[in-house]
Design an enzyme around this catalytic site. Structure first.
Site, mmCIF file in Angstrom:
data_model
loop_
_atom_site.group_PDB
_atom_site.id
_atom_site.type_symbol
_atom_site.label_atom_id
_atom_site.label_comp_id
_atom_site.label_asym_id
_atom_site.label_seq_id
_atom_site.Cartn_x
_atom_site.Cartn_y
_atom_site.Cartn_z
ATOM 1 N N ARG A 201 0.868 -1.146 -0.172
ATOM 2 C CA ARG A 201 0.048 0.035 0.104
ATOM 3 C C ARG A 201 1.051 1.206 -0.037
ATOM 4 N NH1 ARG A 201 -5.064 1.808 3.661
ATOM 5 N NH2 ARG A 201 -5.904 0.084 2.070
ATOM 6 N N HIS B 182 -7.783 0.696 -5.957
ATOM 7 C CA HIS B 182 -7.730 -0.321 -4.738
ATOM 8 C C HIS B 182 -8.544 -1.445 -5.438
ATOM 9 C CE1 HIS B 182 -7.683 -1.222 -0.881
ATOM 10 N NE2 HIS B 182 -8.824 -0.214 -0.307
ATOM 11 N N GLN C 209 -10.253 -3.971 -2.561
ATOM 12 C CA GLN C 209 -11.540 -3.521 -1.987
ATOM 13 C C GLN C 209 -12.603 -3.905 -3.087
ATOM 14 O OE1 GLN C 209 -12.143 -1.832 0.863
ATOM 15 N NE2 GLN C 209 -14.232 -2.364 0.329
ATOM 16 N N ASP D 94 -17.330 7.212 -0.353
ATOM 17 C CA ASP D 94 -15.802 6.834 0.275
ATOM 18 C C ASP D 94 -15.572 8.307 0.880
ATOM 19 O OD1 ASP D 94 -13.299 6.293 0.949
ATOM 20 O OD2 ASP D 94 -12.558 6.594 -1.185
ATOM 21 N N CYS E 213 -16.417 1.780 1.591
ATOM 22 C CA CYS E 213 -15.187 0.921 1.829
ATOM 23 C C CYS E 213 -14.682 1.343 3.125
ATOM 24 C CB CYS E 213 -14.230 1.057 0.848
ATOM 25 S SG CYS E 213 -13.731 3.152 0.722
ATOM 26 N N ARG F 71 -13.159 -8.488 2.835
ATOM 27 C CA ARG F 71 -11.617 -8.091 2.696
ATOM 28 C C ARG F 71 -10.758 -9.290 2.945
ATOM 29 N NH1 ARG F 71 -9.999 -3.302 2.281
ATOM 30 N NH2 ARG F 71 -8.608 -4.053 1.053
HETATM 31 N N1 NVA Z 1 -9.852 6.977 -0.802
HETATM 32 C C1 NVA Z 1 -9.317 6.500 0.257
HETATM 33 C C2 NVA Z 1 -9.771 5.045 0.208
HETATM 34 C C3 NVA Z 1 -9.546 4.536 1.907
HETATM 35 C C4 NVA Z 1 -9.548 2.878 1.792
HETATM 36 C C5 NVA Z 1 -7.893 6.945 0.644
HETATM 37 O O1 NVA Z 1 -7.275 6.632 -0.482
HETATM 38 O O2 NVA Z 1 -7.719 7.166 1.650
HETATM 39 N N1 CP Z 2 -11.126 -0.086 2.841
HETATM 40 C C1 CP Z 2 -9.869 0.017 3.314
HETATM 41 O O1 CP Z 2 -8.960 -0.164 2.475
HETATM 42 O O2 CP Z 2 -9.809 0.268 4.869
HETATM 43 P P1 CP Z 2 -8.259 0.506 5.241
HETATM 44 O O3 CP Z 2 -7.677 1.830 4.819
HETATM 45 O O4 CP Z 2 -8.536 0.567 7.010
HETATM 46 O O5 CP Z 2 -7.174 -0.600 4.793
#
Ligand code: NVA
Ligand code: CP
Length: 312
Positions: free
Chosen positions: A100, A127, A130, A224, A265, A293
């Site tokens: 990530r 993502h 997800q 989101d 999500c 997940r």
């Molecule tokens: N759009 C959000 C998704 C988190 C799962 C981010 O990138 O922070």
């Molecule tokens: N939905 C998701 O990716 O959650 P986290 O950021 O907690 O991993």
């Protein structure tokens, strides 16, 4: 296909296989408890995570392996060692890598240099894991017959919007992204890619700036956070103002189909992108999404380490 770097790399057959295996891991978490016996999986994250981290570590454990969690600044990568050299070292010790981070190009580079599967656990642009969890949840609710149904995302045109449009295209669905115009609209290149995939799958890709029109007759309303990890705080006030018409309220939910669901999500901000009455209400499936997940990452690790995904 060695890696899952981008949602667009999945074929429909890959998604079908992953969803089927995930359903098995949902009812029998230890079905393949020796698949990664005595093996390790590196989970490298330069952004925070609750779900993806816990799901990934649990998935590895359920496959009999050991997760090695590595925080962003733990590696020599942060001190100038190259992604390519890091990939070679990780490939020598581990069976797969879940990453990530910010730049999609870093994940692409890691995938190219590693000899083991690399899974994108979120970038600024995408993502994919997800969306696998989301589509298992959607399939549990509506079955495989999705003709005539509309799957709507409302909010910031971010990584989730991109993944939503691309996965919807792969699934042959009518997918909608309702976002502000301009700065917070989804990337034009991603919309074009979704439309290209749609020509083969029969999907309908719709991008609009009208939240009420989007919600009308929808089977799913998805949202989101408005401020993603890495978004500049200096833009918050301007962004919240632009996004406020896209908040999922009871009023928007009333415009949807009778059997519609609300999806997110997570993490969520009640009273910002979604009303508490919606996210904590009877149509919300957020806990089931979060549960999946683990089942989907487990399915991904299982099939990728066996070389069973074909890609597009
Ligand atoms: N759009 C959000 C998704 C988190 C799962 C981010 O990138 O922070
Ligand atoms: N939905 C998701 O990716 O959650 P986290 O950021 O907690 O991993």
């Amino acid at each position: 296909m060695k890696d899952l770097l981008r949602t667009e790399h999945l074929s429909r057959a890959d998604v079908d296989l992953l969803l089927a295996t995930s359903a098995e891991f949902a009812s029998k978490p230890l079905r393949s408890e020796t698949a990664l016996h005595n093996k390790t999986v590196a989970i490298y994250m330069t952004k925070p995570s609750t779900r993806t981290r816990l799901a990934s570590e649990s998935a590895v454990a359920h496959l009999g392996g050991t997760p090695i969690f590595i925080r962003g600044d733990d590696l020599q990568l942060g001190r100038g060692e190259t992604i390519s050299d890091t990939a070679k070292i990780m490939s020598g010790f581990c069976e797969a890598i879940i990453i990530r981070t910010f730049k999609q190009s870093d994940v692409d580079e890691l995938g190219a240099a590693a000899s083991i599967p690399v899974i994108n656990g979120l970038t600024d642009d995408d993502h994919p894991t997800q969306l696998l969890a989301d589509w298992v949840t959607i399939t549990e609710k509506f079955g495989n017959e999705i003709k005539g149904r509309k799957f709507v995302y409302l909010g910031d045109g971010n990584n989730m919007t991109h993944a939503w449009l691309i996965m919807g295209a792969i699934m042959g669905a009518h997918v909608v992204a309702a976002t502000p115009a301009g700065k917070w609209a989804p990337d034009a290149a991603v919309v074009a890619k979704a439309k290209e995939i749609a020509t083969q799958s029969g999907a309908t890709i719709e991008v609009t700036n009208d939240p009420e029109k989007a919600a009308q007759g929808a089977s799913v309303l998805y949202t989101d956070v408005w401020m993603s990890m890495g978004d500049p705080e200096s833009e918050r006030a301007e962004k919240v103002k632009a996004l406020s018409p896209f908040a999922i309220t009871d009023h928007l939910m009333k415009l949807t189909e009778k059997d519609s669901i609300f999806m997110h999500c997570l993490p969520a901000h009640r009273g910002e992108e979604v009303a508490a009455t919606v996210i904590d209400g009877p149509q919300s499936v957020i806990w089931r999404q979060a549960f999946h997940r683990r089942t989907t990452i487990q399915a991904l690790l299982y099939h990728l380490t066996r070389g069973e995904l074909k890609g597009r």
